[in-house]
Structures are given as structure tokens and as C-alpha cells.
Design a protein around this motif. Structure first.
Motif, mmCIF file in Angstrom:
data_model
loop_
_atom_site.group_PDB
_atom_site.id
_atom_site.type_symbol
_atom_site.label_atom_id
_atom_site.label_comp_id
_atom_site.label_asym_id
_atom_site.label_seq_id
_atom_site.Cartn_x
_atom_site.Cartn_y
_atom_site.Cartn_z
ATOM 1 N N ARG A 37 48.280 -28.182 -4.307
ATOM 2 C CA ARG A 37 49.439 -27.541 -4.942
ATOM 3 C C ARG A 37 50.101 -26.548 -3.992
ATOM 4 O O ARG A 37 51.114 -25.944 -4.327
ATOM 5 N N SER A 38 49.535 -26.356 -2.820
ATOM 6 C CA SER A 38 50.126 -25.480 -1.806
ATOM 7 C C SER A 38 49.852 -26.099 -0.441
ATOM 8 O O SER A 38 49.024 -27.003 -0.308
ATOM 9 N N LEU A 39 50.520 -25.581 0.559
ATOM 10 C CA LEU A 39 50.335 -26.106 1.908
ATOM 11 C C LEU A 39 48.914 -25.846 2.409
ATOM 12 O O LEU A 39 48.296 -26.715 3.028
ATOM 13 N N LYS A 40 48.386 -24.680 2.106
ATOM 14 C CA LYS A 40 47.020 -24.359 2.539
ATOM 15 C C LYS A 40 46.005 -25.283 1.849
ATOM 16 O O LYS A 40 45.061 -25.761 2.484
ATOM 17 N N GLU A 41 46.205 -25.547 0.559
ATOM 18 C CA GLU A 41 45.333 -26.487 -0.151
ATOM 19 C C GLU A 41 45.440 -27.892 0.445
ATOM 20 O O GLU A 41 44.462 -28.642 0.459
ATOM 21 N N GLU A 42 46.625 -28.243 0.916
ATOM 22 C CA GLU A 42 46.825 -29.557 1.526
ATOM 23 C C GLU A 42 45.948 -29.709 2.768
ATOM 24 O O GLU A 42 45.308 -30.746 2.958
ATOM 25 N N PHE A 43 45.903 -28.683 3.588
ATOM 26 C CA PHE A 43 45.059 -28.741 4.785
ATOM 27 C C PHE A 43 43.586 -28.851 4.401
ATOM 28 O O PHE A 43 42.823 -29.564 5.047
ATOM 29 N N ALA A 44 43.188 -28.157 3.334
ATOM 30 C CA ALA A 44 41.811 -28.256 2.842
ATOM 31 C C ALA A 44 41.533 -29.671 2.335
ATOM 32 O O ALA A 44 40.443 -30.218 2.563
ATOM 33 N N ALA A 45 42.512 -30.287 1.668
ATOM 34 C CA ALA A 45 42.346 -31.657 1.163
ATOM 35 C C ALA A 45 42.122 -32.637 2.314
ATOM 36 O O ALA A 45 41.421 -33.639 2.153
ATOM 37 N N TYR A 46 42.693 -32.335 3.466
ATOM 38 C CA TYR A 46 42.508 -33.181 4.640
ATOM 39 C C TYR A 46 41.182 -32.910 5.346
ATOM 40 O O TYR A 46 40.827 -33.587 6.302
ATOM 41 N N GLY A 47 40.472 -31.882 4.892
ATOM 42 C CA GLY A 47 39.202 -31.534 5.511
ATOM 43 C C GLY A 47 39.361 -30.731 6.789
ATOM 44 O O GLY A 47 38.452 -30.686 7.618
ATOM 45 N N LEU A 48 40.490 -30.069 6.943
ATOM 46 C CA LEU A 48 40.757 -29.286 8.154
ATOM 47 C C LEU A 48 40.359 -27.830 7.934
ATOM 48 O O LEU A 48 40.528 -27.293 6.843
ATOM 49 N N PRO A 49 39.872 -27.167 8.973
ATOM 50 C CA PRO A 49 39.484 -25.756 8.848
ATOM 51 C C PRO A 49 40.720 -24.860 8.699
ATOM 52 O O PRO A 49 41.834 -25.239 9.071
ATOM 53 N N ASP A 50 40.508 -23.658 8.159
ATOM 54 C CA ASP A 50 41.600 -22.707 7.928
ATOM 55 C C ASP A 50 42.434 -22.428 9.177
ATOM 56 O O ASP A 50 43.657 -22.356 9.102
ATOM 57 N N PHE A 51 41.770 -22.265 10.327
ATOM 58 C CA PHE A 51 42.521 -21.915 11.533
ATOM 59 C C PHE A 51 43.538 -22.991 11.887
ATOM 60 O O PHE A 51 44.575 -22.704 12.485
ATOM 61 N N PHE A 52 43.273 -24.229 11.502
ATOM 62 C CA PHE A 52 44.195 -25.324 11.790
ATOM 63 C C PHE A 52 45.509 -25.143 11.027
ATOM 64 O O PHE A 52 46.583 -25.440 11.548
ATOM 65 N N PHE A 53 45.421 -24.661 9.794
ATOM 66 C CA PHE A 53 46.610 -24.360 9.004
ATOM 67 C C PHE A 53 47.503 -23.368 9.751
ATOM 68 O O PHE A 53 48.714 -23.563 9.864
ATOM 69 N N TYR A 54 46.905 -22.308 10.265
ATOM 70 C CA TYR A 54 47.675 -21.281 10.974
ATOM 71 C C TYR A 54 48.199 -21.795 12.314
ATOM 72 O O TYR A 54 49.333 -21.491 12.697
ATOM 73 N N LEU A 55 47.390 -22.578 13.022
ATOM 74 C CA LEU A 55 47.815 -23.137 14.302
ATOM 75 C C LEU A 55 49.010 -24.078 14.120
ATOM 76 O O LEU A 55 50.020 -23.965 14.817
ATOM 77 N N VAL A 56 48.888 -25.003 13.176
ATOM 78 C CA VAL A 56 49.978 -25.953 12.929
ATOM 79 C C VAL A 56 51.220 -25.209 12.450
ATOM 80 O O VAL A 56 52.341 -25.517 12.878
ATOM 81 N N GLY A 57 51.050 -24.212 11.593
ATOM 82 C CA GLY A 57 52.189 -23.416 11.140
ATOM 83 C C GLY A 57 52.901 -22.734 12.298
ATOM 84 O O GLY A 57 54.129 -22.756 12.384
#
Length: 124
Positions: A37-57
């Protein structure tokens, strides 16, 4: 600043990236991967670590800024468009990984088409 298809692509891509990463980060959309339901949750759904969300952003917002600045500064558009293309291939792979329906991949696919088109226009 002469009007051209390249400039239109730069603006559309940049505004799209900034909209997703700065305006709609916490919003649910029909295109979020998995059941996110959010972009951060989307990265979690893909099995990616939190830092990846910030890096890609950071990479996507940086690319958007470079695309806008590239309207006036030579040399910024090519690397920004190439980076967006690579990131969109990654986004498509993640949608496939979680077995999303094809419609959820549409924004990433369209952004990939625009970035490749911009690369071609910049190289000819």
C-alpha cells in the motif's frame, strides 16, 4: 531552450519520477507490487532490504533532477536516461519475481520505453 521530443520526454520522465518518490510515496496505487500500500511496503514485498528503498529513491530523484537540469546543461541527459532504463529493468524483474499481473508493470514498462527512446534520441 528549443522545443523537442527529447525535452518533452525529459520533463515527463522527471515529473513522473518525482511524483512517485516525493508526492505519492505513502499512497496506495493499483501499480504497487504485491499487496503493498506504500512504496516502502512494495520494496518489502520484493524481499529487498530497507537500504535499497533509500538507494533507489536517491537514484531516481537524482535522475529526475538531472533530466530537468539537462534541458540547459549538456551531458546530463544521457547518464540520467541510462540509469532510469537500468532501474526500470530492475522494477520489471521485481514485478515478475512476485508474479504481479502485467498491468502492475505498466508504469515501469512505459518509463523504460521513454528512457530508451530518450537514449536513442540523444545518441543520434
Amino acid at each position: 531552450m528549443p522545443f523537442s521530443i527529447s525535452v518533452v520526454l525529459q520533463v515527463v520522465m522527471a515529473l513522473g519520477l518525482l511524483n512517485v518518490w516525493l508526492v505519492r510515496t505513502g499512497s496506495a496505487t493499483p501499480y504497487r507490487g504485491g499487496d503493498a500500500r506504500s512504496l516502502k511496503e512494495e520494496f518489502a514485498a520484493y524481499g529487498l532490504p530497507d537500504f535499497f528503498f533509500y538507494l533507489v529513491g536517491l537514484l531516481k530523484v537524482g535522475s529526475a533532477i538531472m533530466l530537468i537540469a539537462g534541458i540547459w546543461i549538456d551531458g546530463l541527459v544521457l547518464p540520467a536516461a541510462a540509469l532510469v532504463a537500468v532501474l526500470m529493468v530492475g522494477a520489471l524483474v521485481m514485478h515478475i519475481k512476485v508474479k504481479d499481473p502485467a498491468i502492475k508493470s505498466l508504469p515501469a514498462f512505459l518509463m523504460l520505453v521513454m528512457s530508451v527512446s530518450l537514449l536513442v534520441l540523444e545518441l543520434i
